[in-house]
Enzyme design. Sequence first.
Site, PDB file in Angstrom:
ATOM      1  N   GLY A  57     -33.541  26.899  -4.365  1.00 37.66           N
ATOM      2  CA  GLY A  57     -32.305  26.604  -3.649  1.00 37.66           C
ATOM      3  C   GLY A  57     -31.335  25.811  -4.506  1.00 37.66           C
ATOM      4  N   GLY A  59     -27.457  23.596  -3.800  1.00 40.63           N
ATOM      5  CA  GLY A  59     -26.434  23.239  -2.828  1.00 40.63           C
ATOM      6  C   GLY A  59     -25.648  22.018  -3.239  1.00 40.63           C
ATOM      7  N   GLY A  60     -25.015  21.385  -2.241  1.00 36.75           N
ATOM      8  CA  GLY A  60     -24.113  20.281  -2.514  1.00 36.75           C
ATOM      9  C   GLY A  60     -24.802  19.057  -3.093  1.00 36.75           C
ATOM     10  N   MET A  61     -26.082  18.825  -2.739  1.00 35.01           N
ATOM     11  CA  MET A  61     -26.775  17.633  -3.225  1.00 35.01           C
ATOM     12  C   MET A  61     -27.490  17.879  -4.537  1.00 35.01           C
ATOM     13  SD  MET A  61     -28.363  15.930   0.216  1.00 35.01           S
ATOM     14  CE  MET A  61     -28.970  14.531  -0.726  1.00 35.01           C
ATOM     15  N   GLU A  63     -30.321  20.770  -6.850  1.00 33.36           N
ATOM     16  CA  GLU A  63     -31.181  21.947  -6.889  1.00 33.36           C
ATOM     17  C   GLU A  63     -32.540  21.637  -6.258  1.00 33.36           C
ATOM     18  OE1 GLU A  63     -30.443  24.278 -10.907  1.00 33.36           O
ATOM     19  OE2 GLU A  63     -30.478  22.117 -11.279  1.00 33.36           O
ATOM     20  N   VAL A  64     -33.155  22.677  -5.690  1.00 31.26           N
ATOM     21  CA  VAL A  64     -34.489  22.538  -5.105  1.00 31.26           C
ATOM     22  C   VAL A  64     -35.430  23.497  -5.821  1.00 31.26           C
ATOM     23  CG1 VAL A  64     -35.879  22.582  -3.003  1.00 31.26           C
ATOM     24  CG2 VAL A  64     -33.453  21.978  -2.877  1.00 31.26           C
ATOM     25  N   LYS A  79     -36.489  18.252  -4.872  1.00 31.14           N
ATOM     26  CA  LYS A  79     -35.023  18.267  -4.893  1.00 31.14           C
ATOM     27  C   LYS A  79     -34.538  17.332  -5.988  1.00 31.14           C
ATOM     28  CE  LYS A  79     -32.479  18.950  -1.309  1.00 31.14           C
ATOM     29  NZ  LYS A  79     -31.735  18.886  -0.027  1.00 31.14           N
ATOM     30  N   ASP A 174     -27.343  17.838  10.413  1.00 28.41           N
ATOM     31  CA  ASP A 174     -27.105  19.157   9.808  1.00 28.41           C
ATOM     32  C   ASP A 174     -28.109  20.177  10.349  1.00 28.41           C
ATOM     33  OD1 ASP A 174     -25.705  20.941   8.237  1.00 28.41           O
ATOM     34  OD2 ASP A 174     -26.911  20.590   6.447  1.00 28.41           O
TER      35      ASP A 174
END
Length: 511
Positions: A57, A59-61, A63-64, A79, A174
């Site tokens: 994954g 996203g905004g925070m 990578e996962v 993460k 969220d």
Amino acid sequence: MKNKYTCPFCNSEFTWDDEMSESLLKCQSCGKEMTAPSPSFSKGAKVGGYIIERRIGFGGMGEVYAAEQIAMKRKVALKILQDDLVSDRAYLERFFREVRMLAQIEHPNIVRAIEAGVDGKKNFFSMSFVNGSDLKRLIDEGRVFGEEEALVIVHQVAKALKYVWDKHRLLHRDIKPANIMLPSDGEVKLMDLGISKKLSGEDVELTIAGMMVGSPQYISPEQARAEKNIDFRADMYSLGATFFHLITGKTPFPGDSGMAIVAHHLSSPVPDASKLRTDISKRSSALIKKMMAKSKDDRFASWDELIDEINEIITEVKNKKARGKESDERKIISSPSALIGRGKSFIFASPLKTFLFALVSMFILLGAYYTMRKSVAEEKERRAKELFDKASLFYQKNPEPEYFKETIILFGQAQKSGSHYYRQAAKNEIDKIIRRAAEIKHGERARLAQGVLDNLKKKSYEYESKNELDSAISMWKAYRSEGQFAREFEQEISRAVNYLERKKTKEENYE
């Protein structure tokens, strides 16, 4: 293997094949195009006490990654935070304090945080790895959730949110299908409490600079207005929007941008789910409307009230199914029962009459059973044909790529009912659409590649016309080592470099 990606334009999530990680992507919500970033860490890399397996994954925070915790020999989700977040020391202090608190939470429906740490300039935290798919991915793949199944999922998530609210005064902020995992062999798991807000003690609030906290498709009105006094009813609203998406296959409000969708959450009435899908009960639709009331005071006053209501609806749905089965059984035996009632006077007249009566009753029962079975099969066949024809007609009228997802959902409904013929026919149509989507994606990549090649040739010609042959050669070689389409252009690059080097040698000899 599919990865999750968060669109930087509208903050919505979609998936892509990580084998095509350098291809042109298109957000399914806002339609913006972008290039998927390459993973920061390759397989086998070590971060803290973890060994990277693959990225799952982005996203905004940050990578996962799927990774292995070396000390415990267990698989985890790791993460790794973005560099711009790492530069904010105040944020990091609050973040690590929050993760340590989350690591203490134990609930069967919550993915547990394990630890937070620092490795050089990289800040990370790990959590339990869930072997399964998130609900967003299942919906995108055409999964249609039944009313009872969706209610059970919402019920389990509500219990998890009740736990973190009652025990820790935590909000998730969220809630959405992408943050709810459906494991292959266990209970529903709620993920990503990482942007939660604690409403006690120091009132720690983790926010991301420049980003809305929450996803536009599911955000509560009070979050959209950035109110400070939000409580558990903000998560209840988002859970209602998620429930709507599960049972209808659509988000509650459409929109071309995140702001347009948020505007609907602020002012537009909630659609009636039972009108979008006729087999959904009015009570479930009413449940969604109350969960998604614009004013939080009009929602359920507690998680317990919501959970009790869901339990009642689940029981009602189950009883309705049971009554349907009992009705079918009564149809089978109604005629023999009447015959037995009329025949009481002679059943015991003699063993022969009793035997003959039992034999006749058995044949009547068998005849009624097979008649009912045939009727049910014919009804399933009729319903399957109706769904298949509806999907086919929709596809004929809407062959454009933006309608592929809705078309797959319609064919998926036909695939789950009726005879083997319609299941296979629907599967074939879904496969065709998926292949067509891949062809379109490939064509977009080819057009993008051609444009890049044309620009390279144009720039090379400009260098050549100015007799700057070294600059032209360096440009081609640089693209060979770092260019997005270097492998596709290998022959073109070799021809250009060879030509330019021959020309350079010729000119040097001439001089």
